[in-house]
Design an enzyme around this catalytic site. Structure first.
Site, PDB file in Angstrom:
ATOM      1  N   LYS A 265     -28.623  65.133   3.442  1.00 32.65           N
ATOM      2  CA  LYS A 265     -28.161  66.248   2.623  1.00 32.65           C
ATOM      3  C   LYS A 265     -26.696  66.058   2.249  1.00 32.65           C
ATOM      4  O   LYS A 265     -26.251  66.537   1.220  1.00 32.65           O
ATOM      5  CB  LYS A 265     -28.485  67.565   3.306  1.00 32.65           C
ATOM      6  CG  LYS A 265     -27.513  68.139   4.238  1.00 32.65           C
ATOM      7  CD  LYS A 265     -28.045  69.441   4.799  1.00 32.65           C
ATOM      8  CE  LYS A 265     -27.152  69.839   5.942  1.00 32.65           C
ATOM      9  NZ  LYS A 265     -27.791  70.453   7.057  1.00 32.65           N
ATOM     10  N   ARG A 266     -25.971  65.344   3.077  1.00 28.92           N
ATOM     11  CA  ARG A 266     -24.555  65.102   2.756  1.00 28.92           C
ATOM     12  C   ARG A 266     -24.386  64.229   1.505  1.00 28.92           C
ATOM     13  O   ARG A 266     -23.456  64.413   0.753  1.00 28.92           O
ATOM     14  CB  ARG A 266     -23.840  64.466   3.952  1.00 28.92           C
ATOM     15  CG  ARG A 266     -22.764  65.392   4.496  1.00 28.92           C
ATOM     16  CD  ARG A 266     -22.326  65.026   5.873  1.00 28.92           C
ATOM     17  NE  ARG A 266     -23.338  65.386   6.861  1.00 28.92           N
ATOM     18  CZ  ARG A 266     -23.792  64.584   7.810  1.00 28.92           C
ATOM     19  NH1 ARG A 266     -23.331  63.358   7.906  1.00 28.92           N
ATOM     20  NH2 ARG A 266     -24.702  64.988   8.660  1.00 28.92           N
TER      21      ARG A 266
END
Ligand code: GLU
Length: 508
Positions: A265-266
Site C-alpha cells: 500500500k505504501r
C-alpha cells in the site's frame, strides 16, 4: 464421478482487500464459470484479534463492483452455510478431537511467556525457536506429560492449544496446477496450532475442514499460502478425507512497478496510484486509502488489467470482457513468477473502456460532476461536447478538464500563449472580429467559419495571428477542439463577450 467444480474466495476481514486479493477472487471466479461451477465467498474470521470493523462489508462491495458475484457465501445465501467461520465455531472441535484420538495432534500447555523465553534464548544464540519434532519432546504437552496430568490440566480449565504432530522425514509432493511439482520435507515444518481452548480453530484447521464440508474441488490462492500446503495435505490425510481433497494452485505475487518486491500500500501512496479496489477509511487511525472506483476507473478496466497480472491468453489479445475472460481463462497459462504491476497500463485500460462508451453514456456519467458545480446542461448539448473531446480523456473527470470552457468563461489566460501570441495589434484585430461576428445570423460552426475566412482573406491577416488569440479568449489556453464548434456551442453572445473581455483584460 466427476465432481462439480467448486472454488472459494476466503479472505480474512483484517482490513481492506488489496488488489492482489481481488485478483485471487477474479481467478477463482473465472475458473468456476469456465467449468460451469460455483464460486463461494467464505469469511475466515477465526482470529478475532485481527478483526477490523467494516472489512467484511468492504470485501462484499468490492466483489460486487467488479462483477464477481458469489453463488454462495456471506451475504449471498447457500445450502452449506454459515459461510462466516466464527459462526461455524461448534463444527470444528470434533475434527480436532479426532486428530488427538488418532495420534495426529496433541495438547500443549506451554504459556505464551514460556514460549517467549524459548524464543529469546534461541535469538541470543542466533537461532529461531520452532515448536517442532526437535523441540516438542522437551516442552509441556501431552507427548511429555503423563495422561493423568494431561487430564487433570484439561479438567482444571487450564489454557491449552492443540498442535499438529508433524510426522518425521516425509516428503509431501504435490502437483500444483500453476507451479507443477512441488515438494516439502516434513522435517522442515513446525507443529502448527490447530485449535485453542477457547473453542476456536486456527486458520489451518478451519480452512481444511470448511473446504471439505463445502465440497471445494480447487483451492486457488496467493503464493504466500504455498508453505501451508503440506500441512493442509497432511490434515486431509489424518482426518481420513483425502479423497475429497481439492487440487491446489498458488498464484504469483503482484510486484511493485519497478519490478522488485511485493506491491504494497505504501507504493501506491508514494507513486500516486490506488492499490485497493474501493476507497478505504481506517476507522482507528482515520487514514484513508484511495480506491480504483473513487479514482474514476471503470470496473471493466480494473478487471481486465487484473486478469493480465500473471495470466495471458497465449494470443496478442489484451482487451477482454468478463465473458471473454471466462472463455479464455486457463490455470495452466498463469505464470509462476511474480507479475509486475504497471500503473500506466491501468490508465491505458481505462482510456480504452472510456473510448468504447457512447457519448450518451459518458454524458450521463459526467452530469453529476456538472451538477456538483451548480451547472445545468441539456443532454443533447452534453453529448455533442463529450463526442468532441472524449478522445483526449482517460477518465470521466477528464471531461471537465477538457471541456470546462463550454460551461464557464476562462478566469485566466495561459501565460506562455499570451506572451508569444498576443501582439500589440491583437486587441484591435479581435475587436474587428467581434464586430464581424455580430453580423453572423446563422450561428452554426460552418457559417461562422465561412464569414470569418472571407473576412480574413479580404483583410489579408494571417490566420495564426488571429486564431490563437481567439482561442485564448474563448478557452484560456492554446488547445482544444475546433474553434468554430466552440463558438457554436457556447453561443453568439458568450463568444463575443469572451473576446471583448480578453481584449480588456490582457495587458502586454
Ligand atoms: N484466509 C486466508 C486469506 O486471508 C485464505 C487462504 C486460503 O485461500 O486458503 O487469504
Amino acid at each position: 464421478m466427476e465432481r462439480k467444480v467448486r472454488v472459494r474466495f476466503a479472505p480474512s476481514p483484517t482490513g481492506p482487500l488489496h488488489m492482489g486479493g481481488v485478483r485471487t477472487a477474479l481467478f477463482n471466479y473465472l475458473f468456476a464459470k469456465k467449468h460451469g461451477g460455483d464460486f463461494l465467498l467464505r469469511i475466515e474470521d477465526t482470529d478475532q484479534n485481527r478483526f477490523v470493523p467494516g472489512a467484511e462489508e468492504y470485501i462484499i462491495e468490492s466483489l460486487k463492483w467488479c462483477g464477481l458475484v458469489p453463488d454462495e457465501g456471506v451475504g449471498f445465501g447457500g445450502e452449506l452455510g454459515p459461510y462466516r467461520q466464527s459462526e461455524r465455531k461448534p463444527m470444528y472441535k470434533k475434527y480436532a478431537d479426532l486428530l488427538i484420538e488418532n495420534g495426529f495432534a496433541y495438547y500443549a500447555f506451554d504459556t505464551a511467556e514460556e514460549l517467549d523465553e524459548f524464543r529469546k534464548e534461541a535469538e541470543a544464540k542466533k537461532e529461531v525457536f520452532s515448536y517442532d519434532l526437535h523441540t516438542r519432546n522437551n516442552l509441556k504437552n501431552s507427548l511429555t506429560l503423563s495422561s493423568e496430568e494431561v487430564q487433570a490440566r484439561l479438567a482444571s480449565g487450564e489454557h491449552y492449544v492443540i498442535r499438529f504432530k508433524m510426522p518425521e522425514n516425509r516428503d509431501i509432493v504435490e502437483e500444483d496446477l500453476i507451479r507443477g511439482r512441488v515438494s516439502f520435507n516434513t522435517n522442515q515444518l513446525d507443529d502448527k496450532v490447530l485449535f485453542k481452548s477457547d473453542g476456536m480453530p486456527t486458520y489451518h484447521l478451519a480452512n481444511v475442514v470448511d473446504d471439505h464440508l463445502m465440497n471445494i474441488t480447487h483451492v486457488i490462492r496467493g503464493e504466500e499460502w504455498l508453505p501451508s500446503m503440506p500441512l493442509h495435505i497432511l490434515l486431509y490425510e489424518s482426518l481420513g478425507i483425502s479423497e475429497t481433497r481439492p487440487r491446489f494452485s498458488h498464484l504469483p505475487l503482484i510486484l511493485k512497478p519497478e519490478g522488485k518486491g511485493k506491491l504494497s500500500k505504501r507504493d501506491g501512496d508514494k507513486m500516486g496510484f490506488p492499490v485497493f479496489p474501493l476507497l478505504w477509511k481506517d476507522s482507528v487511525t482515520g487514514e484513508s486509502y484511495r480506491g480504483y472506483r473513487e479514482d474514476g476507473y471503470f470496473p471493466e478496466a480494473f478487471v481486465n488489467m487484473l486478469a493480465l497480472l500473471g495470466w495471458n491468453s497465449g494470443t496478442e489479445q489484451e482487451f477482454f470482457s468478463m465473458d471473454e475472460l471466462i472463455e479464455s481463462f486457463d490455470l495452466s497459462r498463469v505464470v509462476k513468477s511474480g507479475a509486475r504491476f504497471d500503473p500506466e497500463k491501468a490508465k491505458w485500460f481505462n482510456r480504452h473502456y472510456l473510448q468504447q462508451k457512447s457519448a450518451a453514456e459518458l454524458a450521463g456519467l459526467f452530469l453529476p460532476i456538472l451538477t456538483e458545480k451548480g451547472i445545468t446542461a441539456e443532454q443533447q448539448q452534453l453529448e455533442h461536447i463529450v463526442g468532441m473531446i472524449k478522445e483526449r480523456c482517460e477518465f470521466v473527470k477528464d471531461i471537465w478538464t477538457q471541456a470546462h470552457f463550454f460551461f464557464q468563461a476562462p478566469e485566466s489566460y495561459d501565460e506562455k500563449t499570451m506572451k508569444s501570441k498576443w501582439k500589440p495589434d491583437t486587441a484591435e484585430k479581435l475587436q474587428a472580429i467581434s464586430e464581424l461576428l455580430e453580423t453572423v445570423t446563422e450561428w452554426k460552426a460552418e457559417a461562422i467559419k465561412e464569414t470569418f475566412s472571407a473576412f480574413m482573406t479580404a483583410k489579408e491577416w494571417g490566420f495564426g495571428a488571429v486564431m490563437v488569440p481567439i482561442r485564448l479568449a474563448l478557452v484560456g489556453g492554446s488547445s482544444g477542439p475546433d474553434l468554430f464548434e466552440i463558438c457554436e456551442l457556447i453561443g453568439k453572445t458568450e463568444t463575443i463577450g469572451r473576446i471583448k473581455k480578453a481584449c480588456d483584460t490582457i495587458q502586454l
